[in-house]
Design a protein around this motif. Structure first.
Motif, PDB file in Angstrom:
ATOM      1  N   ARG A 159     -17.841   4.816 -26.831  1.00  0.00           N
ATOM      2  CA  ARG A 159     -17.351   4.452 -25.494  1.00  0.00           C
ATOM      3  C   ARG A 159     -18.432   3.736 -24.705  1.00  0.00           C
ATOM      4  O   ARG A 159     -18.154   2.803 -23.960  1.00  0.00           O
ATOM      5  N   HIS A 160     -19.680   4.176 -24.903  1.00  0.00           N
ATOM      6  CA  HIS A 160     -20.787   3.463 -24.261  1.00  0.00           C
ATOM      7  C   HIS A 160     -20.846   2.022 -24.772  1.00  0.00           C
ATOM      8  O   HIS A 160     -20.999   1.079 -23.983  1.00  0.00           O
ATOM      9  N   LEU A 161     -20.704   1.845 -26.083  1.00  0.00           N
ATOM     10  CA  LEU A 161     -20.732   0.498 -26.660  1.00  0.00           C
ATOM     11  C   LEU A 161     -19.577  -0.347 -26.126  1.00  0.00           C
ATOM     12  O   LEU A 161     -19.755  -1.523 -25.809  1.00  0.00           O
ATOM     13  N   ARG A 162     -18.403   0.284 -26.005  1.00  0.00           N
ATOM     14  CA  ARG A 162     -17.240  -0.447 -25.475  1.00  0.00           C
ATOM     15  C   ARG A 162     -17.525  -0.949 -24.059  1.00  0.00           C
ATOM     16  O   ARG A 162     -17.303  -2.124 -23.741  1.00  0.00           O
ATOM     17  N   PHE A 163     -18.010  -0.058 -23.184  1.00  0.00           N
ATOM     18  CA  PHE A 163     -18.232  -0.449 -21.794  1.00  0.00           C
ATOM     19  C   PHE A 163     -19.401  -1.427 -21.672  1.00  0.00           C
ATOM     20  O   PHE A 163     -19.393  -2.296 -20.794  1.00  0.00           O
ATOM     21  N   ALA A 164     -20.391  -1.293 -22.567  1.00  0.00           N
ATOM     22  CA  ALA A 164     -21.496  -2.254 -22.574  1.00  0.00           C
ATOM     23  C   ALA A 164     -20.972  -3.644 -22.922  1.00  0.00           C
ATOM     24  O   ALA A 164     -21.329  -4.641 -22.271  1.00  0.00           O
ATOM     25  N   ILE A 165     -20.116  -3.727 -23.949  1.00  0.00           N
ATOM     26  CA  ILE A 165     -19.525  -5.009 -24.347  1.00  0.00           C
ATOM     27  C   ILE A 165     -18.714  -5.597 -23.197  1.00  0.00           C
ATOM     28  O   ILE A 165     -18.813  -6.797 -22.894  1.00  0.00           O
ATOM     29  N   GLU A 166     -17.937  -4.760 -22.525  1.00  0.00           N
ATOM     30  CA  GLU A 166     -17.125  -5.248 -21.410  1.00  0.00           C
ATOM     31  C   GLU A 166     -17.995  -5.751 -20.263  1.00  0.00           C
ATOM     32  O   GLU A 166     -17.677  -6.757 -19.625  1.00  0.00           O
ATOM     33  N   ARG A 167     -19.111  -5.054 -20.002  1.00  0.00           N
ATOM     34  CA  ARG A 167     -20.038  -5.515 -18.954  1.00  0.00           C
ATOM     35  C   ARG A 167     -20.638  -6.864 -19.321  1.00  0.00           C
ATOM     36  O   ARG A 167     -20.747  -7.766 -18.476  1.00  0.00           O
ATOM     37  N   VAL A 168     -21.030  -7.007 -20.579  1.00  0.00           N
ATOM     38  CA  VAL A 168     -21.637  -8.266 -21.037  1.00  0.00           C
ATOM     39  C   VAL A 168     -20.639  -9.414 -20.898  1.00  0.00           C
ATOM     40  O   VAL A 168     -20.980 -10.497 -20.417  1.00  0.00           O
ATOM     41  N   VAL A 169     -19.410  -9.172 -21.317  1.00  0.00           N
ATOM     42  CA  VAL A 169     -18.367 -10.209 -21.231  1.00  0.00           C
ATOM     43  C   VAL A 169     -18.139 -10.624 -19.779  1.00  0.00           C
ATOM     44  O   VAL A 169     -17.958 -11.806 -19.473  1.00  0.00           O
ATOM     45  N   ARG A 170     -18.197  -9.637 -18.866  1.00  0.00           N
ATOM     46  CA  ARG A 170     -17.998  -9.946 -17.431  1.00  0.00           C
ATOM     47  C   ARG A 170     -19.254 -10.520 -16.783  1.00  0.00           C
ATOM     48  O   ARG A 170     -19.208 -10.977 -15.639  1.00  0.00           O
ATOM     49  N   GLY A 171     -20.395 -10.446 -17.490  1.00  0.00           N
ATOM     50  CA  GLY A 171     -21.647 -10.919 -16.906  1.00  0.00           C
ATOM     51  C   GLY A 171     -22.185  -9.952 -15.868  1.00  0.00           C
ATOM     52  O   GLY A 171     -22.928 -10.335 -14.969  1.00  0.00           O
ATOM     53  N   GLU A 172     -21.833  -8.683 -16.007  1.00  0.00           N
ATOM     54  CA  GLU A 172     -22.213  -7.668 -15.019  1.00  0.00           C
ATOM     55  C   GLU A 172     -23.579  -7.084 -15.364  1.00  0.00           C
ATOM     56  O   GLU A 172     -23.831  -6.695 -16.500  1.00  0.00           O
ATOM     57  N   ARG A 173     -24.425  -7.013 -14.372  1.00  0.00           N
ATOM     58  CA  ARG A 173     -25.789  -6.508 -14.591  1.00  0.00           C
ATOM     59  C   ARG A 173     -25.889  -5.060 -14.111  1.00  0.00           C
ATOM     60  O   ARG A 173     -25.413  -4.745 -13.018  1.00  0.00           O
ATOM     61  N   VAL A 174     -26.499  -4.189 -14.918  1.00  0.00           N
ATOM     62  CA  VAL A 174     -26.710  -2.807 -14.479  1.00  0.00           C
ATOM     63  C   VAL A 174     -28.168  -2.631 -14.081  1.00  0.00           C
ATOM     64  O   VAL A 174     -29.044  -3.330 -14.578  1.00  0.00           O
ATOM     65  N   ALA A 175     -28.403  -1.681 -13.168  1.00  0.00           N
ATOM     66  CA  ALA A 175     -29.765  -1.457 -12.665  1.00  0.00           C
ATOM     67  C   ALA A 175     -30.673  -0.984 -13.798  1.00  0.00           C
ATOM     68  O   ALA A 175     -30.266  -0.193 -14.639  1.00  0.00           O
ATOM     69  N   GLU A 176     -31.892  -1.512 -13.769  1.00  0.00           N
ATOM     70  CA  GLU A 176     -32.836  -1.160 -14.837  1.00  0.00           C
ATOM     71  C   GLU A 176     -33.809  -0.095 -14.340  1.00  0.00           C
ATOM     72  O   GLU A 176     -34.595  -0.342 -13.424  1.00  0.00           O
TER      73      GLU A 176
END
Length: 281
Positions: free
Chosen positions: A209-226
């Motif tokens: 599920r983490h991989l799924r949401f990571a892929i979806e974030r990448v596709v949307r160009g969404e950046r998460v806080a580092e």
């Protein structure tokens, strides 16, 4: 009351008509097309189902499909889409009428000839889209009962992808491609750690599920806080997990043709560390 003028009969049970706004609609009903003549209005009581597909290409493909399906099968396939609509309780992309109908016609035909197709992503699909999987299970049971076939469990997975695609307005090909990418990434993790992850475990569910949401974030160009402190800690304490996370990120980047931000490697490392810890126990 809406008035519909007959444009063309596809068969005894399917008509193409125009409504008062001159939009083309598909009308379905027992015997509705029998003796129907272009230009005549159709009696409302004969109409059992009505479809308005806004995309002209979708409309054309659906018309071609309907004209080739027998009455009993057509009723069941329409009921399948209606069941999905009711259970999901939210709008579906209209493409599901074409895509799922076409898929089910093909699946039923294959099963009647004794040709089943294996679904290599069934476990992943079930874990990634549990709500859609539950709906697909009901749909498959209904199709099997009504058409006296035995669609295998793998078909539940394929139908799940169609449902998810219609709910999130994504192409089924993209949904399938992302599932394949997740399987590839999991295989890399198993090879690195020389293990076979228990596909029924909570850790596995969390990972994919983490991989799924990571892929979806990448596709949307969404950046998460580092989180800088965690990044430094992971590099120092868990270099194997951190380096593997970056290998996975590179594969993801190449497959999606999108930039993947460094923070994704950090969060992925945490999941990998949990798996590694279980292995070492």
């Amino acid at each position: 009351m809406e008035n519909y003028l007959i444009h063309k009969a596809l068969n005894n049970n399917v008509l193409i008509a125009t409504n008062s706004s001159e939009h083309e609609v598909i009308l379905i009903g027992r015997g509705i097309g029998f003796g129907a003549k272009a230009g005549e209005s159709i009696q409302q009581e004969k109409i059992e189902k009505l479809f308005v597909l806004n995309d002209p290409d979708e409309q054309e493909q659906y018309k071609q499909l309907l004209s080739s399906i027998d009455e009993d099968t057509l009723k069941v396939l329409i009921a399948a889409v209606e069941m999905i609509q009711q259970r999901a309780n939210q709008p579906l992309n209209e493409h599901i009428h074409v895509a799922l109908t076409d898929h089910l016609v093909f699946a039923v035909s294959r099963m009647r000839r004794g040709l089943a197709i294996r679904n290599p992503f069934l476990l992943e699909t079930k874990a990634l889209y549990p709500e859609e999987y539950d709906i697909a299970t009901e749909v498959t049971a209904m199709v099997n009962k009504q058409l006296t076939v035995a669609l295998p469990e793998g078909e539940i997975g394929f139908i799940t992808l169609h449902i998810h695609s219609a709910l999130v307005n994504k192409n089924v090909r993209d949904v399938t491609r992302h599932s394949e990418l997740i399987v590839q990434l999991v295989n890399m993790i198993e090879q690195q750690f020389s293990i076979e992850i228990d596909k029924g475990s909570i850790d596995y569910m969390r990972l994919i599920r983490h991989l799924r949401f990571a892929i979806e974030r990448v596709v949307r160009g969404e950046r998460v806080a580092e989180p800088k402190k965690i990044t430094l800690l992971l590099k120092a304490e868990y270099p194997v997990c951190y380096n593997l996370a970056w290998k996975l990120i590179k594969v993801m980047q190449q497959a999606l043709q999108k930039e993947v931000y460094e923070a994704e490697a950090v969060y992925l490392s945490l999941h990998l560390q949990r798996i590694q810890a279980k292995v070492e126990q």
